[in-house]
Design a protein around this motif. Structure first.
Motif, PDB file in Angstrom:
ATOM      1  N   THR A 231      29.339   7.810 -13.413  1.00 19.40           N
ATOM      2  CA  THR A 231      30.052   9.056 -13.128  1.00 19.40           C
ATOM      3  C   THR A 231      30.375   9.248 -11.658  1.00 19.40           C
ATOM      4  OG1 THR A 231      28.061  10.403 -12.797  1.00 19.40           O
ATOM      5  CG2 THR A 231      28.873  10.164 -15.079  1.00 19.40           C
ATOM      6  N   GLY A 232      30.064   8.266 -10.819  1.00 18.50           N
ATOM      7  CA  GLY A 232      30.262   8.419  -9.385  1.00 18.50           C
ATOM      8  C   GLY A 232      29.025   8.904  -8.663  1.00 18.50           C
ATOM      9  N   LYS A 233      27.977   9.204  -9.401  1.00 23.70           N
ATOM     10  CA  LYS A 233      26.630   9.426  -8.875  1.00 23.70           C
ATOM     11  C   LYS A 233      25.724   8.382  -9.524  1.00 23.70           C
ATOM     12  CE  LYS A 233      27.212  13.346  -6.479  1.00 23.70           C
ATOM     13  NZ  LYS A 233      26.922  13.493  -5.034  1.00 23.70           N
ATOM     14  N   LEU A 234      24.547   8.159  -8.926  1.00 22.24           N
ATOM     15  CA  LEU A 234      23.666   7.168  -9.538  1.00 22.24           C
ATOM     16  C   LEU A 234      23.358   7.556 -10.977  1.00 22.24           C
ATOM     17  CD1 LEU A 234      22.080   4.563  -9.158  1.00 22.24           C
ATOM     18  CD2 LEU A 234      20.129   5.955  -8.416  1.00 22.24           C
ATOM     19  N   TYR A 235      23.046   8.848 -11.203  1.00 24.13           N
ATOM     20  CA  TYR A 235      22.861   9.379 -12.555  1.00 24.13           C
ATOM     21  C   TYR A 235      23.646  10.674 -12.694  1.00 24.13           C
ATOM     22  CZ  TYR A 235      19.614   5.666 -13.249  1.00 24.13           C
ATOM     23  OH  TYR A 235      19.090   4.406 -13.357  1.00 24.13           O
ATOM     24  N   ALA A 236      24.118  10.942 -13.896  1.00 30.48           N
ATOM     25  CA  ALA A 236      25.052  12.055 -14.113  1.00 30.48           C
ATOM     26  C   ALA A 236      24.425  13.405 -13.796  1.00 30.48           C
ATOM     27  CB  ALA A 236      25.557  12.036 -15.554  1.00 30.48           C
ATOM     28  N   TYR A 237      23.117  13.565 -14.032  1.00 26.42           N
ATOM     29  CA  TYR A 237      22.481  14.866 -13.764  1.00 26.42           C
ATOM     30  C   TYR A 237      22.604  15.254 -12.299  1.00 26.42           C
ATOM     31  CZ  TYR A 237      18.352  12.736 -11.564  1.00 26.42           C
ATOM     32  OH  TYR A 237      17.513  12.056 -10.709  1.00 26.42           O
ATOM     33  N   MET A 238      22.797  14.269 -11.432  1.00 22.93           N
ATOM     34  CA  MET A 238      22.930  14.545 -10.006  1.00 22.93           C
ATOM     35  C   MET A 238      24.208  15.314  -9.678  1.00 22.93           C
ATOM     36  SD  MET A 238      21.527  10.894  -8.536  1.00 22.93           S
ATOM     37  CE  MET A 238      19.779  10.434  -8.684  1.00 22.93           C
ATOM     38  N   ASN A 239      25.158  15.322 -10.600  1.00 21.68           N
ATOM     39  CA  ASN A 239      26.361  16.139 -10.447  1.00 21.68           C
ATOM     40  C   ASN A 239      26.107  17.609 -10.770  1.00 21.68           C
ATOM     41  OD1 ASN A 239      28.633  14.027 -10.040  1.00 21.68           O
ATOM     42  ND2 ASN A 239      27.595  13.257 -11.868  1.00 21.68           N
ATOM     43  N   TYR A 240      24.934  17.923 -11.319  1.00 24.58           N
ATOM     44  CA  TYR A 240      24.667  19.262 -11.855  1.00 24.58           C
ATOM     45  C   TYR A 240      23.603  20.035 -11.088  1.00 24.58           C
ATOM     46  CZ  TYR A 240      27.523  18.103 -15.914  1.00 24.58           C
ATOM     47  OH  TYR A 240      28.578  17.772 -16.741  1.00 24.58           O
ATOM     48  N   GLY A 241      22.977  19.417 -10.099  1.00 22.14           N
ATOM     49  CA  GLY A 241      21.995  20.136  -9.297  1.00 22.14           C
ATOM     50  C   GLY A 241      20.714  20.476 -10.024  1.00 22.14           C
ATOM     51  N   VAL A 242      20.268  19.601 -10.946  1.00 20.77           N
ATOM     52  CA  VAL A 242      19.010  19.821 -11.654  1.00 20.77           C
ATOM     53  C   VAL A 242      18.109  18.608 -11.448  1.00 20.77           C
ATOM     54  CG1 VAL A 242      20.095  21.301 -13.385  1.00 20.77           C
ATOM     55  CG2 VAL A 242      19.885  18.844 -13.837  1.00 20.77           C
TER      56      VAL A 242
END
Length: 388
Positions: A231-242
């Motif tokens: 997703t352009g981050k190492l893991y997708a949750y990193m796009n969500y601030g959690v």
């Protein structure tokens, strides 16, 4: 039908509706069939070959390890396993890693961990796992139960009990579900991949994290398809601030070899003890050596290039003739087409571009390092197929 296709149909279980293509070799984002026809690969083995076919650095890491130890069992220590676990923890803030062979197994470990944690803290009757409708978490009997799509359930009853599905992006419904059941964990995909490449709303993911923290329910994020740079981050949750309590991942981590990983946060780093779980091939040194070569290259600069490619895809396809909408994030894209998706898929394949589907959408999961010129060439073919 070629001899290879006939041989496959004669002896391989008929669980796959294969495309009429027999691939024999590849390099990067290009693949070639048994007749020498060239294809641009926009599927990467359903998000697995993160750096394309026959990646030189991955090959080197794998073959060097093959020359030393190909397998030892988990009765012994091996360097690739320990180094991979260290890097995964350092880059996510997690504390421990359990290695397995697939995404379904990584989710099985997450579910077992959540149930053991809840049983020890709240009692044996606290075992319910909450997932979302339209989710997909695997094809074992337990991960099918976790999957929130009825058509996957129909032929395999009875499924493992203790799973409840709630609508995506409905905070009130999630609150009600948590109040009605004794919940051990909430398992989410930040982007529902098999469900149509549908990203969750940020406010919903953040509310889920808040509710889990308030109620001492484990927040588990399924990063099987969305993880490892997709997703352009190492893991997708990193796009969500959690910050999850448990992360499951697989696919792109191994780069083409079977490898799953369940990352355990501070709450659960000591939940699993000796004998509580295991995997004969989990942490295999060859698979882990390959994964290290993948993970080492997923730098911030490289991930920024993934986001640039996302921008190219969305700008090229959004509003184009025959395209009703584009969803996703990074190099995980769903395309809603006017024409039946099977027709578009076949036209792309005929013109040398291999794509995937997700429900009624065309799905793109190209190698993360696909060159811009090949990506543009593939997009031109896709646009033509949608418009014709």
């Amino acid at each position: 039908m070629s001899d290879l296709m006939q041989l496959d149909e004669a002896y391989v279980a008929g669980t796959y509706a294969r495309f009429p293509v027999a691939l024999v070799r590849g390099e990067g984002a290009l693949a070639y069939d048994e007749n020498g026809k060239r294809y641009i690969d926009m599927g990467s083995g359903i998000g697995v070959t993160a750096f394309g076919f026959a990646d030189k650095l991955w090959q080197q890491a794998v073959t060097e390890q093959l020359g030393m130890l190909q397998h030892t069992s988990n009765l012994y220590y091996t360097q690739p396993c320990a180094l991979l676990a260290q890097q995964l923890c350092r880059r996510t803030g997690m504390k421990k890693v359990f290695f397995s062979n697939s995404g379904a197994e990584a989710n099985e470990c997450a579910i077992k961990t959540a149930r053991k944690y809840a049983a020890e803290k709240k009692g044996a009757d606290c075992y319910t796992i909450v997932t979302l409708r339209n989710s997909f978490h695997g094809r074992t009997i337990t991960t099918l139960a976790a999957t929130g799509q009825d058509h996957y359930h129909e032929l395999f009853q009875p499924l493992t009990p203790g799973f409840v599905h709630t609508p995506a992006n409905d905070i009130a419904a999630l609150e009600e579900t948590l109040s009605q059941h004794k919940v051990a964990g909430v398992l989410l995909e930040c982007i529902q991949g098999e469900g149509g490449v549908v990203p969750l709303n940020a406010d919903f993911v953040q509310a889920a994290a808040r509710l889990c923290k308030e109620q001492d329910v484990l927040l588990m994020i399924d990063e099987v398809q969305t993880g490892n740079g997709r997703t352009g981050k190492l893991y997708a949750y990193m796009n969500y601030g959690v910050q999850p309590d448990i992360i499951s991942t697989a696919k792109g981590l191994g780069g083409g070899l079977p490898l799953g990983a369940t990352l355990l946060g501070e709450k659960v780093e000591f939940t699993l003890g000796p004998g509580d779980h295991g995997s004969t091939f989990g942490g295999n040194p060859v698979c882990c050596a390959g994964a290290l070569s993948i993970l080492n290259r997923l730098t911030d600069d490289f991930l920024a290039q993934v986001k640039e490619k996302e921008q190219l895809i969305f700008s090229a396809l959004t509003g184009a003739p025959g395209i009703l909408g584009v969803t996703g994030m990074g190099l995980m894209v769903g395309i809603q087409t006017e024409k039946p998706v099977a027709q578009v898929l076949a036209a792309c394949r005929e013109n040398g571009v291999l794509c995937l589907t997700a429900k009624d959408k065309l799905r793109l999961l190209p190698p993360l390092n696909i060159p811009m010129d090949l990506l543009q060439e593939a997009l031109d073919v896709i646009k033509a197929a949608c418009a014709q």
